[in-house]
Design a protein around this motif. Structure first.
Motif, short mmCIF file in Angstrom:
data_model
loop_
_atom_site.label_atom_id
_atom_site.label_comp_id
_atom_site.label_asym_id
_atom_site.label_seq_id
_atom_site.Cartn_x
_atom_site.Cartn_y
_atom_site.Cartn_z
N ASN A 21 5.48 9.79 -12.53
CA ASN A 21 4.48 8.91 -11.91
C ASN A 21 3.10 9.54 -11.93
O ASN A 21 2.93 10.76 -12.07
CB ASN A 21 4.87 8.61 -10.46
N ASP A 22 2.09 8.66 -11.82
CA ASP A 22 0.73 9.13 -11.57
C ASP A 22 0.66 9.51 -10.09
O ASP A 22 0.85 8.65 -9.22
CB ASP A 22 -0.28 8.02 -11.87
N VAL A 23 0.41 10.77 -9.80
CA VAL A 23 0.45 11.24 -8.42
C VAL A 23 -0.90 10.92 -7.76
O VAL A 23 -1.85 11.69 -7.85
CB VAL A 23 0.78 12.74 -8.34
N VAL A 24 -0.94 9.75 -7.11
CA VAL A 24 -2.18 9.29 -6.48
C VAL A 24 -2.17 9.48 -4.97
O VAL A 24 -3.21 9.42 -4.32
CB VAL A 24 -2.45 7.81 -6.80
N PHE A 25 -0.97 9.69 -4.41
CA PHE A 25 -0.89 9.84 -2.95
C PHE A 25 0.12 10.93 -2.63
O PHE A 25 -0.09 12.07 -3.04
CB PHE A 25 -0.55 8.49 -2.30
N THR A 26 1.19 10.65 -1.96
CA THR A 26 2.09 11.70 -1.46
C THR A 26 3.46 11.72 -2.13
O THR A 26 4.33 12.47 -1.71
CB THR A 26 2.30 11.52 0.06
N GLN A 27 3.67 10.90 -3.16
CA GLN A 27 4.98 10.78 -3.79
C GLN A 27 4.98 11.42 -5.18
O GLN A 27 4.01 11.28 -5.92
CB GLN A 27 5.37 9.30 -3.93
N ALA A 32 1.35 17.24 -2.70
CA ALA A 32 2.04 16.44 -3.72
C ALA A 32 1.53 16.79 -5.12
O ALA A 32 2.31 16.92 -6.07
CB ALA A 32 1.85 14.95 -3.44
N THR A 33 0.22 16.96 -5.25
CA THR A 33 -0.35 17.34 -6.54
C THR A 33 0.15 18.70 -6.98
O THR A 33 0.46 18.93 -8.17
CB THR A 33 -1.88 17.35 -6.44
N ALA A 34 0.29 19.63 -6.03
CA ALA A 34 0.81 20.96 -6.36
C ALA A 34 2.26 20.88 -6.82
O ALA A 34 2.66 21.59 -7.75
CB ALA A 34 0.68 21.87 -5.14
N PHE A 35 3.04 20.03 -6.18
CA PHE A 35 4.43 19.85 -6.62
C PHE A 35 4.47 19.32 -8.05
O PHE A 35 5.24 19.80 -8.89
CB PHE A 35 5.16 18.88 -5.70
N ALA A 36 3.66 18.32 -8.34
CA ALA A 36 3.65 17.74 -9.68
C ALA A 36 3.26 18.79 -10.72
O ALA A 36 3.89 18.88 -11.79
CB ALA A 36 2.70 16.55 -9.73
N SER A 37 2.26 19.58 -10.41
CA SER A 37 1.82 20.61 -11.35
C SER A 37 2.91 21.66 -11.56
O SER A 37 3.18 22.07 -12.70
CB SER A 37 0.55 21.27 -10.82
N GLY A 38 3.56 22.08 -10.47
CA GLY A 38 4.60 23.09 -10.58
C GLY A 38 5.82 22.59 -11.34
O GLY A 38 6.39 23.32 -12.17
N ILE A 39 6.24 21.37 -11.09
CA ILE A 39 7.42 20.82 -11.77
C ILE A 39 7.13 20.61 -13.25
O ILE A 39 8.00 20.82 -14.10
CB ILE A 39 7.85 19.51 -11.08
N ALA A 81 0.86 -1.18 0.00
CA ALA A 81 0.00 0.00 0.00
C ALA A 81 0.90 1.23 0.00
O ALA A 81 1.33 1.69 1.05
CB ALA A 81 -0.92 0.00 1.22
N GLY A 82 1.22 1.73 -1.19
CA GLY A 82 2.06 2.90 -1.30
C GLY A 82 3.46 2.57 -1.76
O GLY A 82 4.34 2.28 -0.95
N ASP A 83 3.69 2.63 -3.08
CA ASP A 83 5.04 2.42 -3.62
C ASP A 83 5.90 3.61 -3.23
O ASP A 83 5.47 4.77 -3.29
CB ASP A 83 4.97 2.30 -5.15
N VAL A 84 7.16 3.34 -2.85
CA VAL A 84 8.01 4.40 -2.31
C VAL A 84 8.37 5.44 -3.36
O VAL A 84 8.75 6.57 -3.02
CB VAL A 84 9.27 3.78 -1.67
N HIS A 85 8.27 5.11 -4.66
CA HIS A 85 8.53 6.09 -5.71
C HIS A 85 7.25 6.73 -6.23
O HIS A 85 7.15 7.95 -6.33
CB HIS A 85 9.29 5.43 -6.86
N SER A 86 6.28 5.91 -6.57
CA SER A 86 5.08 6.44 -7.22
C SER A 86 3.92 6.67 -6.26
O SER A 86 2.98 7.40 -6.58
CB SER A 86 4.62 5.47 -8.31
N GLY A 87 3.96 6.02 -5.10
CA GLY A 87 2.81 6.07 -4.19
C GLY A 87 1.70 5.13 -4.57
O GLY A 87 0.65 5.13 -3.93
N ALA A 88 1.91 4.29 -5.60
CA ALA A 88 0.84 3.43 -6.12
C ALA A 88 0.50 2.29 -5.15
O ALA A 88 1.33 1.87 -4.34
CB ALA A 88 1.26 2.84 -7.47
N PHE A 89 -0.73 1.79 -5.28
CA PHE A 89 -1.25 0.73 -4.43
C PHE A 89 -1.53 -0.50 -5.28
O PHE A 89 -2.06 -0.39 -6.39
CB PHE A 89 -2.54 1.18 -3.75
N ASP A 90 -1.20 -1.67 -4.75
CA ASP A 90 -1.52 -2.90 -5.46
C ASP A 90 -3.03 -3.06 -5.61
O ASP A 90 -3.80 -2.57 -4.76
CB ASP A 90 -0.95 -4.12 -4.71
#
Length: 453
Positions: free
Chosen positions: A384-390, A367-374, A230-239
Motif C-alpha cells: 500500500n501507499d503508506v499515507v496514514f497509520t496502516q 508507520a512510515t518507518a515500518f514500511a521502510s524497514g519491511i 476516511a481511512g481504509d482499514v488495509h491501506s489507510g487511504a481516504f476517499d
C-alpha cells in the motif's frame, strides 16, 4: 480501611504492576481460555467473599490470559491504547457512577460533553453547530449517523419512519465504496436497509468519484444515502471527498463518512489534506479509543443537523426531566451508559491542540518507518501507499506470509495479525497506540526479520 477502599487499593496495585510490566512482557497471551477458567473457578460460592480477595483472584487468575493490548508493540487491530489522563479519568467515571442521560440529573457530565464536543468539532474541522454524541464505538456511531440520514431522506420523500416504520415506505438506496468497512454493513443491517450498492474503488481502496456519479445517475430520485470512508482499514487511504460529495449533492443524497480512525487526520496540519472536503458531509463517525487513545468504549457520532439526530434518536418518558436546551439522551441510541465524555475531555485537556496533532504525526511516522524497514527484508513487498497509520506487506507468497506471521506470534515481541487483501494474504500493521516508541518499532522490525529469515 473499609471493604470498598481496600478493594480499590488492591485494584490499583494490580493495575500499576500490569502497566509497569508491559515493556518486557511478551505481547500475546500466555494461557488459553480453559486454564483461566480453572484458575477463576467454576463453582459459584455459597456465601459472599471479601472484595479485596475477589480483586486479587481476578487479577492473578487472568494475568496469564491477558494480551498486552496497551503495549507499544501491539499492531494487530486499530484499537489504540489509553492515554494517562484518560485512564485516570475513566477510574473516576466508575467511582462517580453517573447516569449520563439528562442535563438536570448530571450537570457535571453534560458540561464535560458540551465542552469535549465543541473541542472535537474544532480539532476535526467540522461545522461548529453539529451534534456530537458519545456511543459505544464506531459501529454504533455509524448506526447513529446513518439512522439520522435514513430518517431525513425519508422525511423529504414524505414518509415518517418514526411513526410508520419502513414497511410500505419508499425504498432507501445506500451506495458505498467496494472497500468500505464491515461496520457499515452491520449498521445498515441494524437499520433494516440491507447491504449497500457498491461503487468501484482503486487498488488503495479509494472510491472512484466518476463511478459514484454514474451509479447515482440511475437513482430515479429515490431517497439515497452515500457512505464515504476516511481511512481504509488495509491501506489507510481516504476517499476523494470533494468530488464524491459533489456527486452526492447532485443526487440530493445524504452523505455519511465512516472515519473510525482516519477522521483524526484533520487534527494534524501535516495530514489534514487527507480529509479535504470531508467537512461538507452530513454526518461522521469516529472512535476516540482508536487514534485519540481513550479507554473503551467511546465512539463519536457527529451529525451536522442536530434536529435530524434528535428526530432519529430522541425519545421521552414521562419520568424523564427534559431540558429546554436538549439532553445527551437525544444524540445516541443508548439510555444507560458510561460517562464517556469525561475521558475524552481529559485526553483533549491533557494533550491540547498541538499534542493531538503530535500524536497523529507520531503514529504516521512509525508507520512510515515500518514500511521502510519491511521493504528492506529479502522477499518482502509493501503493497500500500503508506499515507496514514496502516501498512500491508507480503513475503513472496501466501504460504510464506503465513509462516512469517506464525513465527512472529511465537516470538512474542509484537502482535501483528494477518489479513486478506486483494486476494493475497498480508501482514497488516496498524500503528494506533500513543505509547509506541521508536525503540518499539526497532524491536518489532528485528522480530519481523527473524521471522522472515
Amino acid at each position: 480501611m473499609d471493604p470498598r477502599e481496600a478493594a480499590l487499593r488492591h485494584a490499583y496495585d494490580h493495575a500499576v504492576r500490569w502497566l509497569a510490566g508491559l515493556p518486557d512482557r511478551p505481547v500475546p497471551a500466555r494461557a488459553p481460555v480453559d486454564e483461566i477458567v480453572r484458575a477463576l473457578g467454576t463453582d459459584l460460592p455459597d456465601g459472599p467473599g471479601t472484595p479485596a480477595d475477589v480483586v486479587d483472584l481476578l487479577a492473578t487468575a487472568c494475568e496469564p490470559g491477558l494480551t498486552a493490548f496497551p503495549s507499544g508493540r501491539f499492531y494487530g487491530f486499530v484499537v489504540g491504547g489509553t492515554e494517562p489522563a484518560a485512564l485516570a479519568a475513566d477510574w473516576l467515571v466508575s467511582a462517580w457512577d453517573q447516569n449520563c442521560v439528562m442535563r438536570a440529573v448530571s450537570p457535571a457530565y453534560t458540561a464535560a460533553e458540551d465542552i469535549a464536543g465543541a473541542w472535537l468539532l474544532d480539532l476535526l474541522g467540522l461545522p461548529g453547530d453539529s451534534s456530537v454524541g458519545f456511543t459505544t464505538g464506531a459501529t454504533m456511531a455509524n448506526f447513529t449517523g446513518l439512522a439520522a440520514g435514513r430518517d431525513a431522506v425519508l422525511r423529504r420523500a414524505g414518509w415518517d419512519v418514526a411513526r410508520d416504520g419502513l414497511n410500505g415506505g419508499p425504498a432507501v438506496r445506500v451506495v458505498a465504496g467496494a472497500s468500505r468497512h464491515m461496520a457499515v454493513d452491520l449498521a445498515l443491517r441494524y437499520l433494516g436497509l440491507g447491504r449497500p450498492e457498491l461503487v468501484a474503488a482503486d487498488f488503495q481502496g479509494r472510491m472512484e468519484a466518476d463511478a459514484l456519479r454514474e451509479a447515482l445517475a440511475g437513482g430515479d430520485g429515490r431517497p439515497t444515502l452515500v457512505v464515504l470512508q476516511a481511512g481504509d482499514v488495509h491501506s489507510g487511504a481516504f476517499d476523494p471527498f470533494p468530488a464524491c460529495v459533489r456527486a452526492a449533492r447532485e443526487a440530493e443524497a445524504w452523505v455519511h463518512v465512516d472515519g473510525a480512525f482516519g477522521l483524526w487526520a484533520a487534527a494534524s496540519p501535516s495530514h489534514a489534506r487527507l480529509t479535504a472536503g470531508c467537512a461538507d458531509a452530513d454526518s461522521w463517525a469516529t472512535d476516540a479509543h482508536k487514534t485519540l487513545n481513550v479507554p473503551y468504549d467511546c465512539g463519536l457520532a457527529i451529525v451536522r443537523d442536530p434536529s435530524a439526530v434528535r428526530a432519529a434518536m430522541g425519545e421521552r418518558g414521562d419520568y424523564l426531566i427534559q431540558h429546554e436546551h436538549g439532553d445527551p439522551v437525544d444524540k445516541v441510541p443508548e439510555l444507560s451508559r458510561r460517562g464517556r465524555a469525561f475521558t475524552v475531555w481529559a485526553a483533549l485537556r491533557s494533550l491540547g491542540r498541538s499534542g493531538v496533532a503530535g500524536l497523529v504525526d507520531r503514529l504516521c511516522r512509525h508507520a512510515t518507518a515500518f514500511a521502510s524497514g519491511i521493504a528492506g527484508i529479502d522477499g518482502a513487498t509493501v503493497l500500500n501507499d503508506v499515507v496514514f497509520t496502516q501498512v500491508c506487506a507480503e513475503f513472496g507468497d501466501d504460504a510464506r506470509t503465513e509462516r512469517v506471521l506464525a513465527r512472529l506470534l511465537e516470538d512474542g515481541t509484537a502482535w501483528i495479525s494477518g489479513s486478506t487483501w486483494h486476494g493475497r494474504r498480508v501482514m497488516r500493521i496498524s500503528v494506533s497506540n500513543w505509547s509506541t516508541t521508536e525503540e518499539d518499532v526497532r524491536r518489532t522490525l528485528a522480530a519481523i526479520r527473524r521471522a522472515a529469515a
